[in-house]
Design a protein around this motif. Structure first.
Motif, PDB file in Angstrom:
ATOM      1  N   ALA A  43       1.522   2.288  -1.102  1.00  0.00           N
ATOM      2  CA  ALA A  43       2.761   2.277  -0.275  1.00  0.00           C
ATOM      3  C   ALA A  43       4.183   1.510  -0.432  1.00  0.00           C
ATOM      4  O   ALA A  43       4.927   1.965  -0.392  1.00  0.00           O
ATOM      5  CB  ALA A  43       2.386   2.631   1.301  1.00  0.00           C
ATOM      6  N   GLN A  44       3.547   0.294  -0.331  1.00  0.00           N
ATOM      7  CA  GLN A  44       4.565  -0.810  -0.547  1.00  0.00           C
ATOM      8  C   GLN A  44       4.930  -0.832  -1.831  1.00  0.00           C
ATOM      9  O   GLN A  44       6.426  -1.046  -2.064  1.00  0.00           O
ATOM     10  CB  GLN A  44       3.789  -2.147  -0.537  1.00  0.00           C
ATOM     11  CG  GLN A  44       4.827  -3.188  -0.405  1.00  0.00           C
ATOM     12  CD  GLN A  44       4.305  -4.649  -0.274  1.00  0.00           C
ATOM     13  OE1 GLN A  44       3.003  -4.629  -0.361  1.00  0.00           O
ATOM     14  NE2 GLN A  44       5.131  -5.683  -0.438  1.00  0.00           N
ATOM     15  N   SER A  91      -6.298  -1.520   1.895  1.00  0.00           N
ATOM     16  CA  SER A  91      -5.416  -2.625   1.251  1.00  0.00           C
ATOM     17  C   SER A  91      -4.922  -1.882  -0.095  1.00  0.00           C
ATOM     18  O   SER A  91      -3.841  -2.031  -0.568  1.00  0.00           O
ATOM     19  CB  SER A  91      -6.210  -4.038   0.574  1.00  0.00           C
ATOM     20  OG  SER A  91      -7.368  -3.584  -0.370  1.00  0.00           O
ATOM     21  N   THR A  92      -5.693  -0.896  -0.496  1.00  0.00           N
ATOM     22  CA  THR A  92      -5.211  -0.175  -1.867  1.00  0.00           C
ATOM     23  C   THR A  92      -4.237   0.711  -1.372  1.00  0.00           C
ATOM     24  O   THR A  92      -3.114   0.877  -2.061  1.00  0.00           O
ATOM     25  CB  THR A  92      -6.462   0.451  -2.509  1.00  0.00           C
ATOM     26  OG1 THR A  92      -7.527  -0.410  -2.794  1.00  0.00           O
ATOM     27  CG2 THR A  92      -5.946   1.354  -3.648  1.00  0.00           C
ATOM     28  N   LEU A  93      -4.410   1.507  -0.279  1.00  0.00           N
ATOM     29  CA  LEU A  93      -3.203   2.411   0.337  1.00  0.00           C
ATOM     30  C   LEU A  93      -2.071   1.541   0.655  1.00  0.00           C
ATOM     31  O   LEU A  93      -1.065   2.187   0.388  1.00  0.00           O
ATOM     32  CB  LEU A  93      -3.942   3.095   1.321  1.00  0.00           C
ATOM     33  CG  LEU A  93      -5.138   3.981   0.783  1.00  0.00           C
ATOM     34  CD1 LEU A  93      -5.429   5.008   2.253  1.00  0.00           C
ATOM     35  CD2 LEU A  93      -4.474   5.185   0.014  1.00  0.00           C
ATOM     36  N   LEU A 103     -15.781  -2.230   2.610  1.00  0.00           N
ATOM     37  CA  LEU A 103     -15.187  -1.264   2.008  1.00  0.00           C
ATOM     38  C   LEU A 103     -14.041  -0.388   2.510  1.00  0.00           C
ATOM     39  O   LEU A 103     -13.330   0.182   1.702  1.00  0.00           O
ATOM     40  CB  LEU A 103     -16.505  -0.053   1.747  1.00  0.00           C
ATOM     41  CG  LEU A 103     -17.711  -0.716   1.048  1.00  0.00           C
ATOM     42  CD1 LEU A 103     -19.041   0.466   1.390  1.00  0.00           C
ATOM     43  CD2 LEU A 103     -17.361  -0.571  -0.330  1.00  0.00           C
ATOM     44  N   GLY A 104     -14.003  -0.418   3.997  1.00  0.00           N
ATOM     45  CA  GLY A 104     -12.920   0.303   4.384  1.00  0.00           C
ATOM     46  C   GLY A 104     -11.671  -0.649   4.529  1.00  0.00           C
ATOM     47  O   GLY A 104     -10.683   0.002   4.089  1.00  0.00           O
TER      48      GLY A 104
END
Length: 419
Positions: free
Chosen positions: A132-133, A126-128, A120-121
């Protein structure tokens, strides 16, 4: 779908715990994990309590400022209400973030649930990272977009100053009239912003996606189907403005409506009639009807007002002229210069039709001034013993109905040597 994903995560976590062996399932590790989970729960509760206290104070502050506004419909009141809704969204976002962080940390405190917490972390990380990318990759396009919009705004501001100078009379251009400055300014502003948006469109993040293209097509179809009548009124408004048929402050008559122009809008023109009623006429109706502009050619002389009387042939016309002019001169609201004039409009079978013309400064008071003029005409005719009537003969009179020469200049008419 959410239940399936949770089931897969639980299966993965169970398999990982079994792969790790039973070494991690010691009482010491479980007690340590329970202690950390308890501390995390207390910290989570404290953060939620603090968040609610802050939210309560913010909502009370915004509510107080909103009720303190003098006008609840003012721009400041709307801004405060928008800030309140935005603060509510931030509050719920922080709630979800704290709950998610607490669940992840508690899961990682115990060996059998640590793989699920790590997954979950990692999902959030990965989403953040992806967001950001994407923001970093879109940064050059965003800078280009801001530059294009800034240049467009600068051009609009410079042209706005030129139009302000023309409208105030400080600058004169051969192809631009003061009456058409406002409409020309709106048209050029729309064209410049349209070009700016067209140049900036490719640099909008996500503009190449299929969803964005489909949404653009949908909006285009809706606007095309719903703007036919609006475009007709807008083009009619341009015809009204550029033909300079009327402008704000003119007293006009359109069909059966008489009034002063108070607004020449894009879609409609508004008049205030003599009953102090606001009448809205669509521009499409306006250009298809004759427009009588009483102020266009009056310049500094004011608008014309007239009324008719019919008098028998046995009354000297010079006397009628003099009485009508005297009545006009004594009427409050009529101008003394230019002087009132009388015309003989028709020599009918039984009477002569006279019409007196005078100038007024306040067209909206036309009814009141006309009433005063009618009263003064009656007083003049009664004072000099002349009946206001339109005689009709059913039998030939015994004597000819004529005016003796001795009465040609009956009072209040002036003889030629006295004029």
């Amino acid at each position: 779908m959410l239940q399936s994903a949770l089931f897969l995560l639980l299966v993965t976590a169970t398999a990982s715990a079994q792969a790790a062996g039973a070494d991690g399932m010691t009482p010491a590790n479980l007690l340590t994990g329970a202690a950390f989970a308890l501390l995390a729960t207390l910290l989570f509760a404290a953060l939620l309590y603090g968040l609610e206290r802050v939210w309560r104070r913010v909502s009370e502050r915004l509510g107080h400022d909103t009720t303190a506004e003098d006008d609840v419909h003012s721009l400041g009141s709307f801004a405060l209400r928008f800030a309140g809704h935005l603060a509510g969204l931030v509050r719920w976002g922080l709630w979800l973030a704290l709950i998610y962080a607490w669940v992840v940390f508690v899961l990682e405190c115990f060996p059998f649930s640590r793989p699920l917490g790590e997954q979950l972390g990692g999902l959030v990380l990965s989403t953040l990272t992806r967001i950001a990318q994407g923001a970093v990759n879109a940064l050059p396009d965003i800078i280009t977009l801001v530059v294009i919009l800034f240049l467009t705004r600068a051009v609009v501001d410079v042209l706005g100053q030129v139009f302000d100078s023309v409208q105030s009379g400080k600058l004169q251009l051969p192809f631009l009239h003061r009456e058409t400055t406002g409409a020309t300014r709106r048209i050029i502003t729309i064209l410049i912003w349209g070009l700016g948006i067209a140049f900036a469109y490719p640099y909008i993040p996500g503009s190449n996606s299929e969803a964005f293209k489909g949404l653009s097509v949908l909006f285009g179809i809706v606007i095309s189907l719903g703007s036919t009548g609006v475009m007709t009124q807008m083009m009619s408004g341009l015809v009204v403005v550029y033909s300079r048929a009327l402008r704000k402050g003119d007293f006009v008559a359109v069909n059966d409506v008489e009034g002063m122009v108070v607004e020449v809008g894009t879609l409609a023109t508004k008049l205030i009639n003599m009953r102090n009623e606001e009448i809205t006429i669509p521009n499409g109706v306006l250009i298809s009807s004759p427009i009588h502009n009483y102020s266009k050619l009056s310049s500094s002389q004011g608008s014309l007002l007239s009324t008719k009387v019919t008098i028998g042939y046995d009354t000297p016309w010079r006397q009628v002229h003099a009485m009508l002019i005297a009545a006009a001169r004594s009427t409050e609201g009529l101008r003394q210069e230019p002087a009132p004039v009388v015309y003989q409009r028709a020599l009918s079978d039984f009477y002569v039709e006279y019409e007196v013309f005078a100038h007024i400064n306040e067209p909206l008071h036309r009814i009141r001034i006309l009433s005063l003029l009618h009263a003064n005409i009656q007083d003049q005719f009664n004072e000099h013993g002349v009946q206001i009537m339109s005689p009709h003969f059913f039998d030939q009179p015994a004597e000819a109905v004529v005016v003796p020469k001795a009465k040609w200049f009956a009072a209040p008419a002036d003889k030629p040597d006295q004029a």
